[in-house]
Design a protein around this motif. Structure first.
Motif, PDB file in Angstrom:
ATOM      1  N   ARG A  10       0.837  -1.205   0.000  1.00  0.00           N
ATOM      2  CA  ARG A  10       0.000   0.000   0.000  1.00  0.00           C
ATOM      3  C   ARG A  10       0.871   1.254   0.000  1.00  0.00           C
ATOM      4  O   ARG A  10       0.592   2.224  -0.708  1.00  0.00           O
ATOM      5  N   GLU A  11       1.928   1.230   0.818  1.00  0.00           N
ATOM      6  CA  GLU A  11       2.836   2.370   0.879  1.00  0.00           C
ATOM      7  C   GLU A  11       3.515   2.594  -0.462  1.00  0.00           C
ATOM      8  O   GLU A  11       3.609   3.734  -0.946  1.00  0.00           O
ATOM      9  N   LEU A  12       4.005   1.532  -1.072  1.00  0.00           N
ATOM     10  CA  LEU A  12       4.694   1.654  -2.351  1.00  0.00           C
ATOM     11  C   LEU A  12       3.734   2.060  -3.468  1.00  0.00           C
ATOM     12  O   LEU A  12       4.124   2.792  -4.393  1.00  0.00           O
ATOM     13  N   ALA A  13       2.493   1.604  -3.404  1.00  0.00           N
ATOM     14  CA  ALA A  13       1.511   1.958  -4.429  1.00  0.00           C
ATOM     15  C   ALA A  13       1.325   3.469  -4.487  1.00  0.00           C
ATOM     16  O   ALA A  13       1.146   4.046  -5.576  1.00  0.00           O
ATOM     17  N   GLY A  14       1.391   4.112  -3.326  1.00  0.00           N
ATOM     18  CA  GLY A  14       1.276   5.566  -3.279  1.00  0.00           C
ATOM     19  C   GLY A  14       2.455   6.265  -3.926  1.00  0.00           C
ATOM     20  O   GLY A  14       2.381   7.452  -4.250  1.00  0.00           O
ATOM     21  N   ARG A  15       3.551   5.547  -4.112  1.00  0.00           N
ATOM     22  CA  ARG A  15       4.741   6.105  -4.756  1.00  0.00           C
ATOM     23  C   ARG A  15       4.871   5.645  -6.209  1.00  0.00           C
ATOM     24  O   ARG A  15       5.871   5.915  -6.865  1.00  0.00           O
ATOM     25  N   GLY A  16       3.861   4.919  -6.690  1.00  0.00           N
ATOM     26  CA  GLY A  16       3.913   4.437  -8.069  1.00  0.00           C
ATOM     27  C   GLY A  16       4.777   3.212  -8.229  1.00  0.00           C
ATOM     28  O   GLY A  16       5.378   3.001  -9.295  1.00  0.00           O
ATOM     29  N   ILE A  41      12.677   7.738  -7.449  1.00  0.00           N
ATOM     30  CA  ILE A  41      11.768   6.589  -7.482  1.00  0.00           C
ATOM     31  C   ILE A  41      11.402   6.180  -6.064  1.00  0.00           C
ATOM     32  O   ILE A  41      10.246   5.935  -5.744  1.00  0.00           O
ATOM     33  N   ILE A  42      12.418   6.119  -5.207  1.00  0.00           N
ATOM     34  CA  ILE A  42      12.203   5.770  -3.802  1.00  0.00           C
ATOM     35  C   ILE A  42      13.368   6.311  -2.985  1.00  0.00           C
ATOM     36  O   ILE A  42      14.489   6.393  -3.474  1.00  0.00           O
ATOM     37  N   CYS A  43      13.081   6.742  -1.766  1.00  0.00           N
ATOM     38  CA  CYS A  43      14.147   7.131  -0.833  1.00  0.00           C
ATOM     39  C   CYS A  43      13.853   6.464   0.507  1.00  0.00           C
ATOM     40  O   CYS A  43      12.702   6.163   0.822  1.00  0.00           O
ATOM     41  N   GLN A  44      14.891   6.222   1.286  1.00  0.00           N
ATOM     42  CA  GLN A  44      14.725   5.514   2.548  1.00  0.00           C
ATOM     43  C   GLN A  44      15.861   5.833   3.500  1.00  0.00           C
ATOM     44  O   GLN A  44      17.020   5.942   3.091  1.00  0.00           O
TER      45      GLN A  44
END
Length: 496
Positions: A10-16, A41-44
């Motif tokens: 769900r969290e990743l879906a919000g980031r595409g 694309i993603i940061c962590q």
């Protein structure tokens, strides 16, 4: 699907993004929308991280900055750049500090960065389980637990080492009940999943475990790049990504032959089958091959079976095998001498010997040879340290065509090399050349590094200064060299 996995999706879906099963690779990260070049694309933040050099205080434990560091007065192991970072780390470091302070000085010497990374991971898990610090869909121990350890493929000697390291962790944390087998498995996960945290110029600072980013698979022709701001990991697109495209990064140095890349990937327990690995026999011959005897020919040599010779694949001129071996042996002997001089700090004499090696290799290897490239990189570093800017610039310029051949267009190594070239040209008052190089650097690095970091703001500042200088010269008709204010100490980047 487990609850934590559903939360992650769900969290990743919000980031595409989405975690998907990729044939032949297991899990992978797939785009569910389009991404443009340079887009994050993603940061962590790391689940656990530690600087490389503990005893000397190379970096702040929280932000990985290197300035104004002060040692924790109690444990004398952790370092912080100020009270803000110390407060941010306090809940975790309070437990770590108590554990380390109880160790004898002999035991403290055994506290390697890898051991400390494990200690921090265990303590963070404890604090999250007790609700003392928050957790989230991308920041929880379940993500660590789901990482692949490949423990069944680890050799016996390494298994013994992991067991010994797990016992040491138990000695450091005697009040916590630990599963030593699980700890050993997690050490194996570090080998396969941890990332080296680097500064913007790709100099290693420490190690971090980024469980969500570890889902991203490797490719020798990646469509994304992983870089860091402080200890925060950013994955940016290197090219347009459409929906349903798998995101890939490179785990290793890709300026290498297929054999070398596959050897470097052995620690991850897979063999890369990307397009480059499948069809790169000609490129491999260029990267490691000998050059044609005819200096005007740009062909490379292939073994001529049955004739004890090498033949040019372009013009068919042969080179005797014994001749090739003789020159290779001469280069090897000189390389040993040069390396010894360099390690003893005799840079000037080492530079002279490396120059001879470079001249021999120029006649011996193809112009795109990785061996020749590394020699020129070494010469660049030596003459930067000797502050012989003109010679350094000469070797820097020689490396750029090879960088553009062995790396994709938007690769941080390409941008950083243009940046180094531009700063050297600026120092030497080749203003128009500097403008061209700094412009090329900015074009690449705005994709790989973004535009908001202090590093990039400094690059843009230098670029604007060069533009203003060139504009002034053109408007005034002044063709003389200009003076400038960039300090000599500002030219620092060379390939690590």
């Amino acid at each position: 699907m487990a609850a934590w996995a559903e939360q992650l999706q769900r969290e990743l879906a919000g980031r595409g993004l989405a975690v998907a099963s990729v044939p032949g690779k297991g899990r992978g990260l797939v785009a569910s929308r389009s991404f443009f070049p340079g887009e994050v694309i993603i940061c962590q933040e790391p689940y656990a991280s530690t600087p490389n050099r503990i005893s000397v205080g190379s970096s702040c434990d929280h932000c990985f900055a290197s300035g104004n560091l002060r040692k924790c007065s109690v444990c004398r192991v952790a370092w912080y750049c100020g009270s803000v970072c110390q407060k941010e780390e306090w809940k975790l470091h309070q437990l770590e500090c108590q554990a380390i302070s109880a160790l004898t000085e002999e035991r403290k010497k055994m506290l390697t960065p890898t051991i400390r990374l494990m200690v921090k991971l265990i303590l963070r898990r404890k604090l999250q389980s007790e609700k003392a610090i928050p957790s989230s869909a991308t920041d929880n121990y379940d993500l660590v637990d789901a990482l692949e350890s490949h423990i069944s493929k680890v050799d016996d000697n390494q298994l013994v080492l992991y067991a010994q390291m797990a016992n040491l962790v138990q000695l450091i944390l005697p009040s916590i009940e630990l599963d030593l087998k699980e700890i050993a498995h997690t050490f194996s996960k570090f080998t396969c999943n941890a990332h080296t945290i680097c500064d913007p110029e790709l100099r290693p600072l420490g190690t971090g475990l980024f469980p969500a980013i570890s889902i991203i698979n490797h490719s020798c022709v990646p469509n994304a790049v992983l870089l860091f701001e402080g200890r925060t990991a950013y994955v940016r697109a290197l090219q347009p990504l459409s929906s349903n495209t798998e995101v890939s990064i490179s785990y290793i140095e890709t300026a290498a032959t297929t054999l070398k890349r596959h050897n470097d990937l052995k620690q991850y327990f897979f063999t890369c089958t990307c397009t480059r690995c499948i069809k790169d026999s000609e490129e491999d011959a260029l990267l490691e091959g000998y050059r044609c005897k005819d200096q005007k020919c740009d062909g490379f040599l292939l073994p001529d079976s049955g004739k004890k010779a090498y033949a040019c694949q372009k013009c068919s001129i042969s080179r005797d095998e014994e001749e090739v071996k003789k020159v290779s042996s001469e280069i090897l002997l000189l390389s040993d001498k040069a390396s010894s001089l360099l390690s003893s700090g005799n840079n000037s004499e080492a530079g002279s010997v490396y120059k001879i090696i470079e001249q021999l290799e120029q006649q011996h290897y193809h112009s795109f040879s990785i061996t020749l490239l590394h020699t020129r990189e070494t010469l660049l570093k030596i003459y930067m340290e000797l502050q012989d800017w003109q010679t350094a610039l000469m070797y820097c310029r020689m490396t750029i065509p090879v960088y553009e051949r062995v790396y994709p267009p938007f690769h941080p190594m390409v941008g950083l090399q243009f940046y180094t070239c531009g700063k050297l040209e600026w120092l030497l008052e080749y203003t128009e050349d500097a403008l061209k190089s700094l412009t090329r650097a900015a074009d690449v690095l705005r994709i790989t590094h973004g535009t908001q970091s202090q590093f990039m703001k400094e690059l843009f500042g230098k670029l604007e200064e060069a533009r203003a200088e060139v504009s002034f010269r053109l408007s005034s008709g002044d063709e003389t060299r200009s003076t400038n204010s960039m300090p000599l100490s500002d030219v620092t980047w060379v390939r690590c």
